[in-house]
Design a protein around this motif. Sequence first.
Motif, mmCIF file in Angstrom:
data_model
loop_
_atom_site.group_PDB
_atom_site.id
_atom_site.type_symbol
_atom_site.label_atom_id
_atom_site.label_comp_id
_atom_site.label_asym_id
_atom_site.label_seq_id
_atom_site.Cartn_x
_atom_site.Cartn_y
_atom_site.Cartn_z
ATOM 1 N N MET A 150 10.318 4.583 -11.790
ATOM 2 C CA MET A 150 9.400 3.950 -10.853
ATOM 3 C C MET A 150 10.169 2.923 -10.007
ATOM 4 S SD MET A 150 5.706 2.365 -11.767
ATOM 5 C CE MET A 150 6.354 1.000 -12.740
ATOM 6 N N THR A 151 9.934 2.981 -8.718
ATOM 7 C CA THR A 151 10.703 2.095 -7.833
ATOM 8 C C THR A 151 9.832 0.999 -7.230
ATOM 9 O OG1 THR A 151 10.234 3.584 -6.023
ATOM 10 C CG2 THR A 151 12.335 3.896 -7.176
ATOM 11 N N ILE A 152 8.763 0.678 -7.902
ATOM 12 C CA ILE A 152 7.841 -0.292 -7.323
ATOM 13 C C ILE A 152 8.479 -1.669 -7.172
ATOM 14 C CG2 ILE A 152 5.693 0.819 -7.940
ATOM 15 C CD1 ILE A 152 5.665 -0.692 -10.484
ATOM 16 N N ASN A 153 8.052 -2.341 -6.126
ATOM 17 C CA ASN A 153 8.681 -3.622 -5.789
ATOM 18 C C ASN A 153 7.951 -4.820 -6.365
ATOM 19 O OD1 ASN A 153 10.654 -2.409 -4.209
ATOM 20 N ND2 ASN A 153 9.221 -2.234 -2.503
ATOM 21 N N GLY A 154 6.732 -4.574 -6.832
ATOM 22 C CA GLY A 154 5.986 -5.702 -7.364
ATOM 23 C C GLY A 154 5.165 -6.391 -6.305
ATOM 24 N N THR A 155 4.638 -7.524 -6.632
ATOM 25 C CA THR A 155 3.693 -8.217 -5.761
ATOM 26 C C THR A 155 4.271 -9.527 -5.263
ATOM 27 O OG1 THR A 155 2.776 -9.233 -7.720
ATOM 28 C CG2 THR A 155 1.683 -7.263 -6.923
ATOM 29 N N GLY A 156 5.546 -9.569 -5.020
ATOM 30 C CA GLY A 156 6.140 -10.841 -4.646
ATOM 31 C C GLY A 156 6.176 -11.709 -5.879
ATOM 32 N N SER A 157 5.660 -12.906 -5.744
ATOM 33 C CA SER A 157 5.749 -13.819 -6.874
ATOM 34 C C SER A 157 4.504 -13.786 -7.766
ATOM 35 C CB SER A 157 5.950 -15.240 -6.345
ATOM 36 O OG SER A 157 4.898 -15.538 -5.453
ATOM 37 N N LEU A 158 3.526 -12.917 -7.438
ATOM 38 C CA LEU A 158 2.269 -12.933 -8.191
ATOM 39 C C LEU A 158 2.349 -12.103 -9.470
ATOM 40 C CD1 LEU A 158 -0.554 -12.493 -5.507
ATOM 41 C CD2 LEU A 158 0.271 -14.594 -6.559
ATOM 42 N N PRO B 11 0.819 -1.226 0.000
ATOM 43 C CA PRO B 11 0.000 0.000 0.000
ATOM 44 C C PRO B 11 0.847 1.267 0.000
ATOM 45 C CG PRO B 11 -0.073 -1.066 2.152
ATOM 46 C CD PRO B 11 0.601 -2.022 1.222
ATOM 47 N N GLU B 12 2.054 1.164 0.521
ATOM 48 C CA GLU B 12 2.923 2.343 0.603
ATOM 49 C C GLU B 12 3.347 2.836 -0.778
ATOM 50 O OE1 GLU B 12 3.783 -0.712 1.304
ATOM 51 O OE2 GLU B 12 5.679 -1.112 0.276
ATOM 52 N N GLN B 13 3.140 2.016 -1.798
ATOM 53 C CA GLN B 13 3.567 2.415 -3.154
ATOM 54 C C GLN B 13 2.449 3.047 -3.974
ATOM 55 O OE1 GLN B 13 5.053 -1.249 -4.694
ATOM 56 N NE2 GLN B 13 6.977 -1.092 -3.583
ATOM 57 N N GLU B 14 1.265 3.148 -3.384
ATOM 58 C CA GLU B 14 0.120 3.594 -4.178
ATOM 59 C C GLU B 14 0.298 5.019 -4.716
ATOM 60 O OE1 GLU B 14 -3.676 3.830 -2.192
ATOM 61 O OE2 GLU B 14 -4.673 4.445 -4.038
ATOM 62 N N ALA B 15 0.689 5.952 -3.854
ATOM 63 C CA ALA B 15 0.778 7.358 -4.272
ATOM 64 C C ALA B 15 1.754 7.518 -5.437
ATOM 65 C CB ALA B 15 1.196 8.227 -3.097
ATOM 66 N N GLU B 16 2.896 6.860 -5.310
ATOM 67 C CA GLU B 16 3.916 6.972 -6.357
ATOM 68 C C GLU B 16 3.412 6.359 -7.674
ATOM 69 O OE1 GLU B 16 8.478 5.519 -7.261
ATOM 70 O OE2 GLU B 16 7.493 4.856 -5.420
ATOM 71 N N PHE B 17 2.757 5.207 -7.533
ATOM 72 C CA PHE B 17 2.218 4.525 -8.714
ATOM 73 C C PHE B 17 1.158 5.393 -9.391
ATOM 74 C CE2 PHE B 17 -0.844 1.732 -10.779
ATOM 75 C CZ PHE B 17 -0.043 0.844 -11.474
ATOM 76 N N PHE B 18 0.239 5.911 -8.565
ATOM 77 C CA PHE B 18 -0.873 6.720 -9.078
ATOM 78 C C PHE B 18 -0.328 7.972 -9.783
ATOM 79 C CE2 PHE B 18 -4.568 9.584 -8.610
ATOM 80 C CZ PHE B 18 -5.581 8.764 -9.038
ATOM 81 N N ALA B 19 0.651 8.620 -9.139
ATOM 82 C CA ALA B 19 1.235 9.849 -9.704
ATOM 83 C C ALA B 19 1.887 9.558 -11.057
ATOM 84 C CB ALA B 19 2.262 10.419 -8.729
ATOM 85 N N GLU B 20 2.638 8.461 -11.116
ATOM 86 C CA GLU B 20 3.301 8.128 -12.382
ATOM 87 C C GLU B 20 2.287 7.792 -13.475
ATOM 88 O OE1 GLU B 20 6.603 5.425 -12.156
ATOM 89 O OE2 GLU B 20 6.435 4.910 -14.282
ATOM 90 N N LEU B 21 1.246 7.077 -13.071
ATOM 91 C CA LEU B 21 0.199 6.702 -14.033
ATOM 92 C C LEU B 21 -0.457 7.952 -14.623
ATOM 93 C CD1 LEU B 21 -1.502 4.431 -15.299
ATOM 94 C CD2 LEU B 21 -2.960 4.503 -13.267
ATOM 95 N N VAL B 22 -0.742 8.916 -13.767
ATOM 96 C CA VAL B 22 -1.378 10.164 -14.228
ATOM 97 C C VAL B 22 -0.439 10.913 -15.171
ATOM 98 C CG1 VAL B 22 -2.173 12.442 -13.455
ATOM 99 C CG2 VAL B 22 -2.911 10.370 -12.234
ATOM 100 N N GLN B 23 0.817 11.028 -14.769
ATOM 101 C CA GLN B 23 1.778 11.777 -15.591
ATOM 102 C C GLN B 23 1.958 11.124 -16.965
ATOM 103 O OE1 GLN B 23 2.637 14.617 -14.743
ATOM 104 N NE2 GLN B 23 3.224 14.845 -12.601
ATOM 105 N N ARG B 24 2.045 9.800 -16.981
ATOM 106 C CA ARG B 24 2.339 9.121 -18.255
ATOM 107 C C ARG B 24 1.110 8.971 -19.148
ATOM 108 N NH1 ARG B 24 5.801 3.852 -16.914
ATOM 109 N NH2 ARG B 24 5.626 3.612 -19.192
ATOM 110 N N SER B 25 -0.059 8.912 -18.546
ATOM 111 C CA SER B 25 -1.268 8.664 -19.358
ATOM 112 C C SER B 25 -1.896 9.952 -19.866
ATOM 113 C CB SER B 25 -2.311 7.916 -18.528
ATOM 114 O OG SER B 25 -2.791 8.751 -17.485
#
Lengths: 294, 237
Positions: free
Chosen positions: B1-9, A156-170
């Motif tokens: 992007m520094t996302i770690n992914g979902t483990g093995s999923l 869950p800690e990655q949501e903000a970063e993911f969401f922000a990147e998605l908005v910027q790129r899309s």
Amino acid sequence: MPKQCNAENSITGVGVSARAPHLPLILQQKPNIAWFELLVDNCFAKGGLDYHMFEALAAHYPVVLHGVQLSLGSYDGIDVDYIQRVVDLKKRLNGVWYSEHCSFSGFQSARTPDLLPMPYTKESMALLLKHIDQVQQLIQEPLRLENISYYHHTHPEQEAEFFAELVQRSGCRILLDVNNIFVNSVNFSFCPQAFVKAIPLDKVDQIHVAGHTKEVVDGKVRLIDTHSGPATDEVLCLLEFTLKACLAEPRSNLPSVNIEWDAQIPDWPMIMLEVDKISVVMDKVRLPPVIVEA
Amino acid sequence: MTINGTGSLSLQQWQHQFMAQAQKAEQSQYPEHQRHYWLGLRGWLRKVYQQLEPLLGDELDRIFDGFIACHPLKSSNLDCFEAVFIEHLAQLKPKYVDVAKADYALYQSYYAADAKAFQFAAFSALSTKQLDHTTFNLAPWFRWVESKQPLDEIWHAFKSGNTEAMEVLLRRKAKCSQVFFSVRPDFQPQLIKASSQDIALLNAINLNIPLANMGDWQAVLPAWIEKRMVDQFQVLH
């Protein structure tokens, strides 16, 4: 009240999610509401009472369209017919914009009437970029993408970063749900203000506020995004924080704020009280700071 | 992007896992999403089958849950899901099946397209020969249900909140089936009992029988046009 949008075909001020029990009264009394949000999934009927009431509402007030059943993040692809119906509806009701959630609601032959979280991975990013592009090509304008509440996630800690990147790129824009941020922040123990700061706030066109409920599971507090009551003080504080942060961005106006109330729907006067509460927060943010002379 | 992914999923595995946990009937690893699934589907069914709630009370939720367990949601188009419930109910509570059919008909009438305005001017301009070859279309919201139970009276008792009367009326059965129309002359659907002439006219319209061959049944046609139960006509060549 005349139907008005500003020059950028945008909306401002406080709006309300239009729900069936209130429609007859709204159409009769025409309360002073800046705009309404309509759930597209409730407007797809080909005729009947609801169809005509939504049309009458859109004839008098600016409306924005909001969806819950697209399943933007489905691995299996998106339903183009659904988007085409949204396009037709937007034209018919002169909708200002269309928003959907950053989520999925089905996989292969299984569906759920719920918004489920995406994993924050490169694979997810690629799929969402492809689907948002498909939607934006069909609606011929930026999609307003909403962050969701959820109850299980590995990161869950990655949501903000993911969401922000998605908005910027899309190239999409944002419908920021501050209640969802708050609910997730309590359930997953993160700082809601930090989440807001990580979002490209110059792209926020609309904010959702709603009520949530509290449960205690195994001695631990759990918030559930029920939309069954007024916004809590904590959510109003986060709204104020978000609006102030938006004002600090290079933008000409505050995002519009919308009240969602979907369960245990109260009589209309209670909704008006919520509108007043949100208006007070917006006015407070707009006021110039008081300079105290020595 | 520094996302770690979902483990093995993978994304597929992630979505499969969430859906499987949400649709589970027994204990789920994701109880909140499971609750949203079950409450959401129950809510939809309750919205369609409104008369069953006062008749079956708390038992209705158990019946809904049994149905949801056997019929996981497969499409965002709910028509199939909602309609199949009647077959499920027939196995458990056959006494209530016709009431459920009436509910479904009323629900469909509510959301159907509007009737078109009948073209009176064009109709009155038809020659006698053309009139003889004219057939008619039912309004999009027109539905009908057959039953030995007095469905119209049960529905009226429901609308007035009289559950006791609904129970009494459910036990009353005619010797042979009657036909009830679900119509929407204004925006609120109504359930009305059809006369023998109404039934004959309905059959004639469904079979595309032209006006000349309708016989006495056409006597009720003007009333049907007035109530917008018939909204279009065409001349057969």
